[in-house]
Design an enzyme around this catalytic site. Structure first.
Site, PDB file in Angstrom:
ATOM      1  N   LYS A  34      -6.731  -4.196   8.121  1.00 26.96           N
ATOM      2  CA  LYS A  34      -7.673  -5.046   8.574  1.00 26.96           C
ATOM      3  C   LYS A  34      -9.045  -4.666   9.266  1.00 26.96           C
ATOM      4  O   LYS A  34      -9.515  -4.605   8.267  1.00 26.96           O
ATOM      5  CB  LYS A  34      -6.784  -6.289  10.081  1.00 26.96           C
ATOM      6  CG  LYS A  34      -8.731  -7.292   9.711  1.00 26.96           C
ATOM      7  CD  LYS A  34      -8.181  -8.196  11.025  1.00 26.96           C
ATOM      8  CE  LYS A  34      -8.284  -8.543  11.895  1.00 26.96           C
ATOM      9  NZ  LYS A  34      -9.359  -8.041  13.316  1.00 26.96           N
ATOM     10  N   ASN A  35      -8.901  -3.699  10.796  1.00 27.12           N
ATOM     11  CA  ASN A  35      -9.771  -3.697  10.887  1.00 27.12           C
ATOM     12  C   ASN A  35     -10.534  -1.788  10.921  1.00 27.12           C
ATOM     13  O   ASN A  35     -11.683  -1.882  10.701  1.00 27.12           O
ATOM     14  CB  ASN A  35      -9.599  -3.019  12.247  1.00 27.12           C
ATOM     15  CG  ASN A  35      -9.958  -4.285  13.916  1.00 27.12           C
ATOM     16  OD1 ASN A  35      -9.476  -5.237  13.039  1.00 27.12           O
ATOM     17  ND2 ASN A  35      -9.519  -3.988  14.580  1.00 27.12           N
ATOM     18  N   ARG A  53     -16.153 -11.977  14.714  1.00 34.94           N
ATOM     19  CA  ARG A  53     -17.841 -11.507  14.964  1.00 34.94           C
ATOM     20  C   ARG A  53     -18.055 -10.349  14.235  1.00 34.94           C
ATOM     21  O   ARG A  53     -19.443  -9.972  14.462  1.00 34.94           O
ATOM     22  CB  ARG A  53     -17.293 -11.400  16.450  1.00 34.94           C
ATOM     23  CG  ARG A  53     -17.939 -11.561  17.456  1.00 34.94           C
ATOM     24  CD  ARG A  53     -16.894 -10.772  19.086  1.00 34.94           C
ATOM     25  NE  ARG A  53     -17.940  -9.460  19.212  1.00 34.94           N
ATOM     26  CZ  ARG A  53     -18.990  -8.388  18.792  1.00 34.94           C
ATOM     27  NH1 ARG A  53     -17.599  -7.855  18.060  1.00 34.94           N
ATOM     28  NH2 ARG A  53     -19.547  -7.813  19.842  1.00 34.94           N
ATOM     29  N   CYS A 107     -15.906 -16.129  22.672  1.00 31.65           N
ATOM     30  CA  CYS A 107     -15.158 -15.512  21.794  1.00 31.65           C
ATOM     31  C   CYS A 107     -13.775 -15.339  22.873  1.00 31.65           C
ATOM     32  O   CYS A 107     -14.551 -15.459  24.091  1.00 31.65           O
ATOM     33  CB  CYS A 107     -14.928 -13.818  21.674  1.00 31.65           C
ATOM     34  SG  CYS A 107     -13.950 -13.543  20.935  1.00 31.65           S
ATOM     35  N   ARG A 141     -18.296 -10.776  24.077  1.00 29.42           N
ATOM     36  CA  ARG A 141     -18.377  -9.710  23.482  1.00 29.42           C
ATOM     37  C   ARG A 141     -19.670  -8.958  22.994  1.00 29.42           C
ATOM     38  O   ARG A 141     -20.208  -9.533  21.587  1.00 29.42           O
ATOM     39  CB  ARG A 141     -17.636  -9.738  22.761  1.00 29.42           C
ATOM     40  CG  ARG A 141     -15.774  -9.281  22.646  1.00 29.42           C
ATOM     41  CD  ARG A 141     -15.160  -9.660  21.940  1.00 29.42           C
ATOM     42  NE  ARG A 141     -14.480  -8.413  20.811  1.00 29.42           N
ATOM     43  CZ  ARG A 141     -13.864  -8.985  20.156  1.00 29.42           C
ATOM     44  NH1 ARG A 141     -12.684  -9.782  19.702  1.00 29.42           N
ATOM     45  NH2 ARG A 141     -13.489  -7.818  19.720  1.00 29.42           N
ATOM     46  N   ASP A 155      -5.498  -4.235  21.828  1.00 23.72           N
ATOM     47  CA  ASP A 155      -5.052  -4.721  20.341  1.00 23.72           C
ATOM     48  C   ASP A 155      -2.980  -4.846  20.594  1.00 23.72           C
ATOM     49  O   ASP A 155      -2.487  -5.895  19.818  1.00 23.72           O
ATOM     50  CB  ASP A 155      -5.239  -4.423  19.007  1.00 23.72           C
ATOM     51  CG  ASP A 155      -7.078  -5.049  19.339  1.00 23.72           C
ATOM     52  OD1 ASP A 155      -7.626  -5.835  19.785  1.00 23.72           O
ATOM     53  OD2 ASP A 155      -7.732  -4.746  17.807  1.00 23.72           O
ATOM     54  N   ARG A 159      -5.465 -14.988  10.182  1.00 29.68           N
ATOM     55  CA  ARG A 159      -6.579 -13.820  10.223  1.00 29.68           C
ATOM     56  C   ARG A 159      -6.304 -12.528  10.254  1.00 29.68           C
ATOM     57  O   ARG A 159      -7.174 -12.415   9.538  1.00 29.68           O
ATOM     58  CB  ARG A 159      -7.841 -14.297  12.011  1.00 29.68           C
ATOM     59  CG  ARG A 159      -8.288 -15.626  11.747  1.00 29.68           C
ATOM     60  CD  ARG A 159      -9.432 -15.487  12.703  1.00 29.68           C
ATOM     61  NE  ARG A 159      -9.709 -14.002  13.381  1.00 29.68           N
ATOM     62  CZ  ARG A 159     -10.884 -13.026  14.074  1.00 29.68           C
ATOM     63  NH1 ARG A 159     -10.168 -14.374  15.254  1.00 29.68           N
ATOM     64  NH2 ARG A 159     -10.740 -12.207  14.048  1.00 29.68           N
TER      65      ARG A 159
HETATM   66  C1  UD1 Z   1     -12.423  -4.067  17.542  1.00 31.30           C
HETATM   67  C2  UD1 Z   1     -11.649  -4.089  16.900  1.00 31.30           C
HETATM   68  C3  UD1 Z   1     -11.078  -5.087  18.118  1.00 31.30           C
HETATM   69  C4  UD1 Z   1     -10.278  -4.328  19.055  1.00 31.30           C
HETATM   70  C5  UD1 Z   1     -11.835  -3.728  19.672  1.00 31.30           C
HETATM   71  C6  UD1 Z   1     -11.598  -2.518  21.088  1.00 31.30           C
HETATM   72  C7  UD1 Z   1     -12.681  -4.161  14.412  1.00 31.30           C
HETATM   73  C8  UD1 Z   1     -13.282  -5.053  14.188  1.00 31.30           C
HETATM   74  N1  UD1 Z   1     -12.294  -5.244  15.987  1.00 31.30           N
HETATM   75  O1  UD1 Z   1     -13.842  -4.729  18.356  1.00 31.30           O
HETATM   76  O2  UD1 Z   1      -9.882  -5.692  17.140  1.00 31.30           O
HETATM   77  O3  UD1 Z   1      -9.907  -5.078  20.346  1.00 31.30           O
HETATM   78  O4  UD1 Z   1     -12.377  -2.920  19.191  1.00 31.30           O
HETATM   79  O5  UD1 Z   1     -10.055  -1.508  20.282  1.00 31.30           O
HETATM   80  O6  UD1 Z   1     -12.487  -3.046  14.443  1.00 31.30           O
HETATM   81  N2  UD1 Z   1     -19.488  -3.880  23.787  1.00 31.30           N
HETATM   82  C9  UD1 Z   1     -20.483  -3.940  24.727  1.00 31.30           C
HETATM   83  N3  UD1 Z   1     -21.311  -3.904  23.746  1.00 31.30           N
HETATM   84  C10 UD1 Z   1     -21.780  -3.659  22.463  1.00 31.30           C
HETATM   85  C11 UD1 Z   1     -19.964  -3.472  21.704  1.00 31.30           C
HETATM   86  C12 UD1 Z   1     -19.110  -3.586  22.436  1.00 31.30           C
HETATM   87  O7  UD1 Z   1     -20.938  -3.569  26.138  1.00 31.30           O
HETATM   88  O8  UD1 Z   1     -22.042  -3.765  21.376  1.00 31.30           O
HETATM   89  C13 UD1 Z   1     -18.144  -3.660  24.861  1.00 31.30           C
HETATM   90  C14 UD1 Z   1     -17.213  -4.867  24.550  1.00 31.30           C
HETATM   91  O9  UD1 Z   1     -17.384  -6.113  25.155  1.00 31.30           O
HETATM   92  C15 UD1 Z   1     -15.258  -4.319  24.777  1.00 31.30           C
HETATM   93  C16 UD1 Z   1     -16.091  -2.302  24.503  1.00 31.30           C
HETATM   94  O10 UD1 Z   1     -17.573  -2.643  24.353  1.00 31.30           O
HETATM   95  O11 UD1 Z   1     -15.564  -4.044  26.514  1.00 31.30           O
HETATM   96  C17 UD1 Z   1     -15.442  -1.880  23.569  1.00 31.30           C
HETATM   97  O12 UD1 Z   1     -15.696  -3.358  22.377  1.00 31.30           O
HETATM   98  P1  UD1 Z   1     -15.926  -2.209  20.665  1.00 31.30           P
HETATM   99  O13 UD1 Z   1     -14.502  -1.337  20.436  1.00 31.30           O
HETATM  100  O14 UD1 Z   1     -16.695  -2.899  20.673  1.00 31.30           O
HETATM  101  O15 UD1 Z   1     -14.756  -3.460  20.270  1.00 31.30           O
HETATM  102  P2  UD1 Z   1     -14.878  -3.646  18.772  1.00 31.30           P
HETATM  103  O16 UD1 Z   1     -15.828  -3.137  17.880  1.00 31.30           O
HETATM  104  O17 UD1 Z   1     -16.084  -5.616  19.013  1.00 31.30           O
END
Ligand code: UD1
Length: 419
Positions: A22-23, A92, A116, A121, A307, A399
């Site tokens: 999915k991701n 998201r 969330c 996030r 995850d 999902r």
């Molecule tokens: C993706 C995955 C999710 C997984 C996560 C971490 C998808 C669709 N989702 O989520 O399943 O749990 O990676 O492996 O691929 N952060 C910020 N600012 C930002 C972006 C992120 O502070 O602009 C922080 C987040 O709150 C978190 C950390 O960075 O603490 C990592 O998050 P991130 O890798 O961005 O997660 P996602 O890409 O949302």
């Protein structure tokens, strides 16, 4: 609302086919917006998040043609570069269209994601990255608007404060059509980022270093069509590995990619499971011995994936001794612990640490899922519990897990979806 009924205590035996990730599919779908040509994607999992993203693409103006083993996407003509609240609030990852739309259309308007269940996030790093490529960012009535300069985005240097998976993917897509070179520093190294880069390269993008912390992109004037199969889902793979162990069974996972689940394989072995990888696409997991405690710290890839944290916590309840989880990627990602406690688990939480004392006898009861992976954790606990576990709010599971109940039934679980 649909629920899952699980009668626990049955060891699982047999083969489980692993679905596309999915991701990895979500950014691949967003990438189809970067070209007017046809992009054909194979191995898209049939799960709600993928249907939501497809609806979003259709809203923007893509034509979608489905066939039994693939789906074609054509984004030509006038595109409406908007991701409305109704879609973003349920997923998201809709913010993944920001980069491609800003790159292709020069403009993107995406609703801000709401709260969330796994902590706040933010998408601040996505926005800072777009600014580095010359975009102007405005916030207006709950929407983020990114506006490229008159001649389009320009290459730039981006340094992520911490690795972000969708942030890296978003900026990687934006940079493919920016003028000149972009450098993404402290980039995420997840297999899903590499899969996206491979698709973009097939479409004509010039990218080096995907899978390392520094990705270099030489912008091109336009991208073309491609045909791409999504990588196997490493989190689904890990979830069935735990299912084999927690049920005391023996499962063979077909169509997997063992190299992507090495951190999970190592921890399963430390817990006393027999894990083999007879070939490049197969993993076998057997558990004939008592499980022993194991500690886990979640980290960005190639560390132990956040995850898989919830599923491992379910396993720890069945391990002899004291196991510790340290969650370093997300805050507030222990909601499942409270439900496990209600099933009889001995878990204490202290900030980003959880301590699990095992082995405890779990008993089936009504439990409530709070997010996708927490739901998987409760299903796994239900497989090990005595009596009936009823998992409520299974839309979270739908999902991200393709045919979860069917796949578990096929290997001997007593599980069914109830309206
Ligand atoms: C993706 C995955 C999710 C997984 C996560 C971490 C998808 C669709 N989702 O989520 O399943 O749990 O990676 O492996 O691929 N952060 C910020 N600012 C930002 C972006 C992120 O502070 O602009 C922080 C987040 O709150 C978190 C950390 O960075 O603490 C990592 O998050 P991130 O890798 O961005 O997660 P996602 O890409 O949302």
């Amino acid at each position: 609302m649909q629920k899952l009924h699980i009668e626990g205590g049955r060891p699982l035996f047999g083969h489980v086919p692993i679905s596309g990730a999915k991701n990895a599919a979500l950014p691949a779908l967003a990438a189809t917006l970067l070209t007017a040509d046809t992009v054909r994607l194979r191995r898209l999992p049939n799960v709600v998040d993928i249907r939501t993203m497809t609806t979003l693409l259709q809203n923007i103006g893509s034509a979608v043609k489905r066939s039994p083993d693939s789906c074609e996407f054509v984004a030509k003509g006038d595109l409406d570069p908007v991701a409305p609240y109704d879609l973003v609030k349920t997923m998201r990852a809709s913010s993944l269209v920001l980069g491609p739309l800003a790159g292709r259309c020069g403009r993107a308007r995406v609703s801000l994601p709401g709260g969330c269940a796994i902590g706040s996030r933010p998408i601040d790093m996505h926005l800072a990255g777009l600014r580095s490529l010359g975009a102007t960012i405005r916030q207006d009535r709950g929407y983020i608007e990114a506006l490229a300069p008159r001649g389009g985005l320009v290459g730039g240097r981006i340094h992520f404060r911490r690795p972000t998976v969708t942030g890296t993917e978003d900026l990687l897509m934006a940079a493919t059509l920016a003028k000149g070179e972009s450098v993404l520093g402290n980039a995420a190294r997840e297999p899903e980022v590499v899969d996206l880069a491979n698709l973009l390269i097939k479409m004509g993008a010039r990218i080096r270093g995907a899978g390392t912390s520094t990705i270099r992109v030489e912008g091109v004037a336009e991208l073309g069509g491609a045909d791409h199969a999504i990588i196997p889902d490493r989190i689904e793979t890990g979830t069935y590995m735990v299912a084999a162990a927690i049920s005391g069974g023996d499962l063979t996972l077909d169509g997997a990619q063992p190299e992507h689940v090495q951190p999970v394989i190592r921890k399963m072995r430390s817990a006393g499971c027999e894990v083999e990888t007879p070939d490049a696409t197969t993993i076998t997991v057997a558990n004939g011995r008592p499980l022993i405690s194991v500690d886990v710290t979640t980290r960005e890839h190639p560390g132990f994936p956040t995850d898989m944290q919830a599923q491992f916590m379910a396993l720890m309840t069945q391990c002899e001794g004291e196991s510790t989880v340290h969650e370093t990627v997300f805050e507030n990602r222990f909601m499942h612990a409270l439900e496990l406690q209600r099933m009889g688990a001995a878990i204490t939480i202290d900030g980003s640490f959880a301590n699990v004392r095992g082995k405890t006898r779990l008993s089936g009861t009504d439990v409530m899922a709070s997010d996708l992976r927490a739901s998987a954790c409760l299903v796994l606990a239900g497989l090990a519990a005595e009596g009936r576990t009823v998992v409520h709010r299974i839309y979270h599971l739908q999902r991200g897990y393709e045919r979860l109940a069917d796949k578990l039934q096929a290997v001997g679980a007593n599980i069914r979806v109830v309206d």
